[in-house]
Design a protein around this motif. Structure first.
Motif, PDB file in Angstrom:
ATOM      1  N   ASN A 257     -43.238  12.990 -41.729  1.00 40.74           N
ATOM      2  CA  ASN A 257     -43.573  12.792 -43.136  1.00 40.74           C
ATOM      3  C   ASN A 257     -42.889  13.836 -44.013  1.00 40.74           C
ATOM      4  O   ASN A 257     -42.289  13.504 -45.050  1.00 40.74           O
ATOM      5  CB  ASN A 257     -45.085  12.871 -43.319  1.00 40.74           C
ATOM      6  CG  ASN A 257     -45.511  12.579 -44.746  1.00 40.74           C
ATOM      7  OD1 ASN A 257     -45.142  11.562 -45.318  1.00 40.74           O
ATOM      8  ND2 ASN A 257     -46.278  13.484 -45.333  1.00 40.74           N
ATOM      9  N   SER A 258     -42.939  15.092 -43.588  1.00 39.66           N
ATOM     10  CA  SER A 258     -42.309  16.159 -44.373  1.00 39.66           C
ATOM     11  C   SER A 258     -40.793  16.018 -44.395  1.00 39.66           C
ATOM     12  O   SER A 258     -40.143  16.312 -45.410  1.00 39.66           O
ATOM     13  CB  SER A 258     -42.705  17.535 -43.810  1.00 39.66           C
ATOM     14  OG  SER A 258     -42.195  17.716 -42.503  1.00 39.66           O
ATOM     15  N   LYS A 259     -40.209  15.548 -43.316  1.00 42.84           N
ATOM     16  CA  LYS A 259     -38.757  15.370 -43.252  1.00 42.84           C
ATOM     17  C   LYS A 259     -38.296  14.243 -44.182  1.00 42.84           C
ATOM     18  O   LYS A 259     -37.276  14.359 -44.859  1.00 42.84           O
ATOM     19  CB  LYS A 259     -38.321  15.084 -41.816  1.00 42.84           C
ATOM     20  CG  LYS A 259     -38.495  16.263 -40.872  1.00 42.84           C
ATOM     21  CD  LYS A 259     -37.649  17.443 -41.301  1.00 42.84           C
ATOM     22  CE  LYS A 259     -37.826  18.623 -40.373  1.00 42.84           C
ATOM     23  NZ  LYS A 259     -37.026  19.799 -40.815  1.00 42.84           N
ATOM     24  N   HIS A 263     -35.655  14.652 -47.185  1.00 41.40           N
ATOM     25  CA  HIS A 263     -34.345  14.012 -47.129  1.00 41.40           C
ATOM     26  C   HIS A 263     -34.261  12.696 -47.903  1.00 41.40           C
ATOM     27  O   HIS A 263     -33.181  12.281 -48.302  1.00 41.40           O
ATOM     28  CB  HIS A 263     -33.949  13.783 -45.667  1.00 41.40           C
ATOM     29  CG  HIS A 263     -33.793  15.046 -44.879  1.00 41.40           C
ATOM     30  ND1 HIS A 263     -32.736  15.906 -45.081  1.00 41.40           N
ATOM     31  CD2 HIS A 263     -34.564  15.611 -43.908  1.00 41.40           C
ATOM     32  CE1 HIS A 263     -32.850  16.942 -44.257  1.00 41.40           C
ATOM     33  NE2 HIS A 263     -33.953  16.788 -43.529  1.00 41.40           N
ATOM     34  N   GLN A 264     -35.417  12.046 -48.083  1.00 47.07           N
ATOM     35  CA  GLN A 264     -35.438  10.804 -48.858  1.00 47.07           C
ATOM     36  C   GLN A 264     -36.622  10.830 -49.828  1.00 47.07           C
ATOM     37  O   GLN A 264     -37.574  10.055 -49.677  1.00 47.07           O
ATOM     38  CB  GLN A 264     -35.531   9.587 -47.927  1.00 47.07           C
ATOM     39  CG  GLN A 264     -34.331   9.416 -47.006  1.00 47.07           C
ATOM     40  CD  GLN A 264     -34.397   8.116 -46.218  1.00 47.07           C
ATOM     41  OE1 GLN A 264     -34.713   7.063 -46.766  1.00 47.07           O
ATOM     42  NE2 GLN A 264     -34.115   8.194 -44.926  1.00 47.07           N
ATOM     43  N   PRO A 265     -36.599  11.755 -50.784  1.00 50.29           N
ATOM     44  CA  PRO A 265     -37.721  11.883 -51.716  1.00 50.29           C
ATOM     45  C   PRO A 265     -37.983  10.590 -52.485  1.00 50.29           C
ATOM     46  O   PRO A 265     -37.064   9.924 -52.931  1.00 50.29           O
ATOM     47  CB  PRO A 265     -37.286  13.016 -52.652  1.00 50.29           C
ATOM     48  CG  PRO A 265     -35.790  13.072 -52.520  1.00 50.29           C
ATOM     49  CD  PRO A 265     -35.502  12.682 -51.119  1.00 50.29           C
ATOM     50  N   GLY A 266     -39.255  10.245 -52.590  1.00 52.27           N
ATOM     51  CA  GLY A 266     -39.619   9.030 -53.309  1.00 52.27           C
ATOM     52  C   GLY A 266     -39.706   7.801 -52.415  1.00 52.27           C
ATOM     53  O   GLY A 266     -40.298   6.795 -52.803  1.00 52.27           O
ATOM     54  N   ARG A 267     -39.127   7.881 -51.224  1.00 52.93           N
ATOM     55  CA  ARG A 267     -39.166   6.733 -50.323  1.00 52.93           C
ATOM     56  C   ARG A 267     -40.570   6.501 -49.781  1.00 52.93           C
ATOM     57  O   ARG A 267     -41.056   5.393 -49.692  1.00 52.93           O
ATOM     58  CB  ARG A 267     -38.198   6.942 -49.155  1.00 52.93           C
ATOM     59  CG  ARG A 267     -38.276   5.853 -48.063  1.00 52.93           C
ATOM     60  CD  ARG A 267     -37.538   6.322 -46.808  1.00 52.93           C
ATOM     61  NE  ARG A 267     -37.503   5.315 -45.748  1.00 52.93           N
ATOM     62  CZ  ARG A 267     -38.463   5.121 -44.871  1.00 52.93           C
ATOM     63  NH1 ARG A 267     -39.586   5.826 -44.946  1.00 52.93           N
ATOM     64  NH2 ARG A 267     -38.327   4.200 -43.914  1.00 52.93           N
ATOM     65  N   GLY A 268     -41.207   7.623 -49.389  1.00 56.75           N
ATOM     66  CA  GLY A 268     -42.516   7.527 -48.759  1.00 56.75           C
ATOM     67  C   GLY A 268     -42.379   7.264 -47.267  1.00 56.75           C
ATOM     68  O   GLY A 268     -41.383   6.676 -46.814  1.00 56.75           O
ATOM     69  N   PHE A 269     -43.334   7.716 -46.508  1.00 58.29           N
ATOM     70  CA  PHE A 269     -43.327   7.527 -45.054  1.00 58.29           C
ATOM     71  C   PHE A 269     -44.626   6.836 -44.655  1.00 58.29           C
ATOM     72  O   PHE A 269     -45.719   7.316 -44.964  1.00 58.29           O
ATOM     73  CB  PHE A 269     -43.190   8.876 -44.334  1.00 58.29           C
ATOM     74  CG  PHE A 269     -43.212   8.767 -42.831  1.00 58.29           C
ATOM     75  CD1 PHE A 269     -42.133   8.217 -42.149  1.00 58.29           C
ATOM     76  CD2 PHE A 269     -44.307   9.208 -42.101  1.00 58.29           C
ATOM     77  CE1 PHE A 269     -42.150   8.109 -40.759  1.00 58.29           C
ATOM     78  CE2 PHE A 269     -44.332   9.109 -40.723  1.00 58.29           C
ATOM     79  CZ  PHE A 269     -43.238   8.563 -40.049  1.00 58.29           C
ATOM     80  N   LYS A 270     -44.521   5.719 -43.964  1.00 57.00           N
ATOM     81  CA  LYS A 270     -45.690   4.909 -43.638  1.00 57.00           C
ATOM     82  C   LYS A 270     -46.008   4.885 -42.137  1.00 57.00           C
ATOM     83  O   LYS A 270     -46.789   4.051 -41.676  1.00 57.00           O
ATOM     84  CB  LYS A 270     -45.488   3.479 -44.144  1.00 57.00           C
ATOM     85  CG  LYS A 270     -45.345   3.402 -45.665  1.00 57.00           C
ATOM     86  CD  LYS A 270     -45.122   1.966 -46.114  1.00 57.00           C
ATOM     87  CE  LYS A 270     -44.963   1.896 -47.631  1.00 57.00           C
ATOM     88  NZ  LYS A 270     -44.710   0.500 -48.101  1.00 57.00           N
ATOM     89  N   ALA A 313     -31.243  13.083 -35.402  1.00 56.84           N
ATOM     90  CA  ALA A 313     -32.289  13.494 -36.343  1.00 56.84           C
ATOM     91  C   ALA A 313     -33.677  13.201 -35.764  1.00 56.84           C
ATOM     92  O   ALA A 313     -34.593  14.029 -35.876  1.00 56.84           O
ATOM     93  CB  ALA A 313     -32.114  12.776 -37.678  1.00 56.84           C
ATOM     94  N   LEU A 314     -33.843  12.046 -35.137  1.00 60.63           N
ATOM     95  CA  LEU A 314     -35.122  11.709 -34.511  1.00 60.63           C
ATOM     96  C   LEU A 314     -35.484  12.742 -33.446  1.00 60.63           C
ATOM     97  O   LEU A 314     -36.634  13.196 -33.368  1.00 60.63           O
ATOM     98  CB  LEU A 314     -35.049  10.316 -33.876  1.00 60.63           C
ATOM     99  CG  LEU A 314     -34.988   9.124 -34.832  1.00 60.63           C
ATOM    100  CD1 LEU A 314     -34.644   7.846 -34.071  1.00 60.63           C
ATOM    101  CD2 LEU A 314     -36.302   8.948 -35.579  1.00 60.63           C
ATOM    102  N   ALA A 315     -34.495  13.116 -32.631  1.00 60.55           N
ATOM    103  CA  ALA A 315     -34.728  14.125 -31.599  1.00 60.55           C
ATOM    104  C   ALA A 315     -35.065  15.479 -32.212  1.00 60.55           C
ATOM    105  O   ALA A 315     -35.969  16.192 -31.743  1.00 60.55           O
ATOM    106  CB  ALA A 315     -33.498  14.242 -30.701  1.00 60.55           C
TER     107      ALA A 315
END
Length: 333
Positions: A257-259, A263-270, A313-315
């Motif tokens: 969520n923090s990443k 890196h993609q502000p405003g996108r949101g993480f669900k 990045a996932l790793a």
């Protein structure tokens, strides 16, 4: 007299030769082992050992230099150079270019991890498509798992790579070729789903009994399969009864969520965290979590998999999540 001397010399040479041959170590391969894994199990790695093995056993090998079950093979002698027999900071499963790594910190010095990429061997897992190209779950989960393993090792951790492919290594291609070479640390992966899951849980639990690190965690890495129109963020499962498993999953989710916010502000993480009665979570002794990296059918989620920078990045983010969980856990003790 001359004839007697020649005869004596020949007898001595024969005895020396016979002793040398008998002193050479021999072993029988396990089911599913190729030459590389067979030699690695006996602490013989590198091209020189491989070439010597072929030369010593050329009349015993099957087609394409395959090992035959039940055949006793002569092992090449161990080289005195320990850098060859067992190299420090060297993991051949990462591939030639990345096999060597440097320990850059001691953040995870007293930590031990058991990493499992989903499916493998006879089971490719979920299959998605980009045009006519197939994306196989086991290959992408394996690549990300290797990247995570390398990151953890560089931070001073001990890492057990449970599912292994001696050939693939870490790959940067978009489309990863499928194979059935994967083993469970050298053992053939069964076709039966139950036996597959049981095998990897037994392997983890056996290692866990021997390990002494104060922080030990297992992670099962998968890619989900849903309707191709369903985009999903990375999500996590934890076991029903373990609070530490729940905390680990929540910490990993919080890291992602923090990443995304960075890196993609405003996108949101669900991405979500849920408890679930999965066999591997119920039957492994170490605290464990289960991660689904996205929907392999969805075009947006596929970008998370096919681009090597995204796999890295996932790793990286999974590794950072583990560091956070480790520090929090150790601090409580």
């Amino acid at each position: 007299m001359a004839f007697k001397k020649i005869t004596f010399v020949l007898i001595v040479l024969f005895l020396i030769s016979a002793y040398t041959l008998s002193a050479q170590e021999k072993a029988v391969p396990k089911s599913g082992e190729g030459i590389t894994l067979f030699l690695k199990r006996h602490n013989r790695t590198g091209k020189e050992h491989y070439k010597q093995f072929i030369e010593l056993n050329k009349n015993k090998l099957g087609k394409g230099n395959t090992l035959r079950m039940g055949v006793k093979y002569t092992l090449p002698p161990l080289q005195k150079n320990t850098a060859v027999t067992r190299r420090k900071n060297y993991e051949p499963l990462f591939g030639k270019e990345l096999a060597r790594y440097n320990v850059t910190s001691s953040e995870l010095k007293d930590a031990c991890f058991y990493l499992v990429s989903g499916h493998g061997g006879p089971d490719p897992g979920a299959i998605g498509k980009v045009g006519k190209t197939e994306l196989h779950e086991d290959e992408y989960a394996y690549d990300i798992m290797l990247r995570l393993a390398r990151n953890l090792l560089m931070k001073g951790a001990k890492v057990h790579i449970i599912i292994q492919d001696p050939k693939d290594g870490i790959r940067n291609a978009k489309y990863l070729n499928n194979s059935k070479r994967e083993t469970c640390m050298g053992s053939t992966i069964p076709f039966s789903q139950f036996r597959r899951l049981e095998q990897r849980c037994n392997k983890i639990n056996g290692l866990y009994k021997k390990d002494k690190e104060s922080y030990r965690r297992a992670l099962f890495i998968h890619v989900d399969s849903r309707h191709k129109g369903k985009q999903t963020d990375v999500f996590f499962y934890h076991s029903l009864k373990s609070e530490q498993s729940k905390q680990l999953a929540k910490t990993l989710r919080s890291t992602f969520n923090s990443k995304y916010n960075k890196h993609q502000p405003g996108r949101g993480f669900k991405g979500t965290v849920e408890k679930r009665s999965l066999y591997v979570l119920n039957h492994t002794v170490p605290v464990s979590a289960f991660v689904e990296l996205g929907n392999i059918q969805n075009s947006d989620d596929q970008k998370r998999l096919v681009l090597s920078d995204n796999r890295q990045a996932l790793a990286n983010w999974l590794c950072e999540g583990f560091v956070t969980d480790y520090k929090r856990t150790i601090k409580k003790k």
